[in-house]
Design an enzyme around this catalytic site. Structure first.
Site, PDB file in Angstrom:
ATOM      1  N   VAL A 278       0.836  -1.198   0.000  1.00  0.00           N
ATOM      2  CA  VAL A 278       0.000   0.000   0.000  1.00  0.00           C
ATOM      3  C   VAL A 278       0.870   1.247   0.000  1.00  0.00           C
ATOM      4  CG1 VAL A 278      -1.772   1.287   1.249  1.00  0.00           C
ATOM      5  CG2 VAL A 278      -1.815  -1.217   1.267  1.00  0.00           C
ATOM      6  N   CYS A 279       0.609   2.144  -0.949  1.00  0.00           N
ATOM      7  CA  CYS A 279       1.265   3.446  -0.956  1.00  0.00           C
ATOM      8  C   CYS A 279       0.205   4.515  -1.193  1.00  0.00           C
ATOM      9  CB  CYS A 279       2.369   3.506  -2.017  1.00  0.00           C
ATOM     10  SG  CYS A 279       1.768   3.540  -3.717  1.00  0.00           S
ATOM     11  N   ALA A 280       0.617   5.739  -1.469  1.00  0.00           N
ATOM     12  CA  ALA A 280      -0.344   6.840  -1.580  1.00  0.00           C
ATOM     13  C   ALA A 280      -1.173   6.751  -2.856  1.00  0.00           C
ATOM     14  CB  ALA A 280       0.391   8.178  -1.521  1.00  0.00           C
ATOM     15  N   GLY A 282      -0.614   4.187  -5.493  1.00  0.00           N
ATOM     16  CA  GLY A 282      -0.568   2.911  -6.198  1.00  0.00           C
ATOM     17  C   GLY A 282       0.619   2.776  -7.138  1.00  0.00           C
ATOM     18  N   TYR A 310      -3.666   3.733  -0.777  1.00  0.00           N
ATOM     19  CA  TYR A 310      -4.284   3.727   0.552  1.00  0.00           C
ATOM     20  C   TYR A 310      -5.753   4.123   0.435  1.00  0.00           C
ATOM     21  CZ  TYR A 310      -5.138   4.527   5.471  1.00  0.00           C
ATOM     22  OH  TYR A 310      -5.647   4.469   6.746  1.00  0.00           O
TER      23      TYR A 310
END
Length: 377
Positions: A278-280, A282, A310
């Site tokens: 998960v990142c800000a 994708g 996220y």
């Protein structure tokens, strides 16, 4: 450290975090946004928060995103009616001008690293990051150099987005260029996005050239200063290694190889492991997920990695054994922990350099995952 202490204090007092408090406090300023000062506040704060490790667009975005989208729709209406699309503040202004190449306007930075730096480390970072940065996924650059929390780069990282947005505003309001009216995906390379979102305005080509020159002029002195620092460090490392040369022979080489083989981590591959990264937005999560899947396939390991931004498809966590949280989302660690605890998944957090290293070495990432899972048993 200071911002970490402040964040802890805010969580205890206001039951929130630093990012949420900043959004509430600065919201009135963001709404009065369509002037040069407003541009400076919006894009300056996006960069500032990212620089201190908080995902800037997630802090500033909720306060201004509706305004920017409405402005872009209004520009399209004006253009269709034969009028000047005169509004400079749009979502594409953020995506393709202020944040061209990602937060900090870093589009040119990897190319400067590759072609104009002497440091081997910076050249390597440039080669690893120029493709994702071209498509506005610049976390490999931000954490690989690093740029985040690096005092050498604070000024260009914050100032460049502001000046870029001011140049666009001048073109729209003083030179008659139409403001952005067409919506394009944010990973569109900045120069292409500028040209297409302005409905192929001829002046947009001049705008692209001006921004490229401006960004180069701003970033170059700071990059050269950092390059000198890195070259000095690399030279010092080489000299220290040359002071003591270990005496090697065939027997020691064989023992070393045997020891490496014996100490290599043996994966427990009996059970299938599902990983969610998960990142800000994708972007970097997709890079790490692809690296994990490639390494797992090569080693015939039953591991499957999925990437998400996220807040997107959070119900996937119920099917996951481990969730890897990118470093730019560290402020959301406690919230994510609630989801992983609820679904009996393990949460793995990472530092910036560690995260980038894992994206480059899928085997090492798998080793770390299985080690963490085995420790939890």
């Amino acid at each position: 450290g200071l911002f970490w202490i402040i964040d802890i204090a805010i969580r205890q007092i206001a039951n929130g975090n630093l990012a949420e408090l900043a959004t509430i406090i600065l919201s009135p300023l963001f709404t009065a946004a369509n002037g040069y000062l407003g541009f400076a506040i919006i894009f300056g704060f996006i960069a500032f928060f990212w620089f201190i490790g908080v995902h800037g667009p997630s802090v500033v975005g909720p306060a201004v995103i509706a305004i920017m989208y409405n402005n872009q729709v209004e520009n399209l209406r004006l253009f269709r009616e034969g009028q000047h699309a005169h509004i400079a503040l749009t979502q594409s202004t953020q995506d393709f001008v202020a944040l061209i190449g990602g937060t900090g306007a870093t589009f040119l930075v990897p190319y400067i690293f590759i072609f104009l730096c002497k440091s081997k480390e910076l050249k390597a970072v440039g080669k690893a990051s120029f493709i994702p940065t071209t498509f506005a996924v610049n976390e490999p650059l931000l954490f690989g150099a690093p740029i985040i929390l690096n005092p050498v780069f604070m000024i260009p990282f914050i100032v460049t987005p502001i000046l870029n947005s001011w140049v666009l505003k001048f073109f729209v309001e003083n030179l008659g260029m139409n403001g952005f009216m067409h919506f394009l995906p944010w990973p569109t390379p900045g120069p292409i996005g500028i040209y297409m979102a302005s409905n192929f305005a001829p002046l947009s080509l001049l705008l692209i050239a001006v921004i490229m020159i401006l960004d180069f002029v701003i970033w170059m002195p700071f990059i050269k200063a950092y390059d000198r620092i890195k070259v000095g460090e690399e030279r010092g490392t080489i000299e220290s290694q040359n002071i003591v040369q270990p005496q090697a022979n065939v027997e020691s080489n064989e023992n070393s190889q045997l020891e490496t083989t014996e100490t290599k981590v043996q994966y427990d591959i009996k059970d299938h492991v599902n990983v969610l990264v998960v990142c800000a937005g994708g972007g970097t999560s997709g890079i790490l997920a692809n690296s994990l899947n490639k390494a797992a396939k090569e080693q015939n390991i039953h591991l499957n990695a999925t990437a998400r931004a996220y807040g997107q498809d959070m119900d996937l966590i119920k099917d996951m054994n481990i969730v890897i949280l990118a470093p730019q989302m560290d402020s959301m660690k406690n919230e994510m922990k609630k989801y992983t605890d609820q679904h009996n998944a393990l949460l793995m957090t990472t530092t910036g350099k560690e995260y980038i290293a894992l994206t480059r070495d899928g085997e090492a990432a798998i080793e770390k995952i299985y080690k963490l899972l085995s420790e939890e048993k």
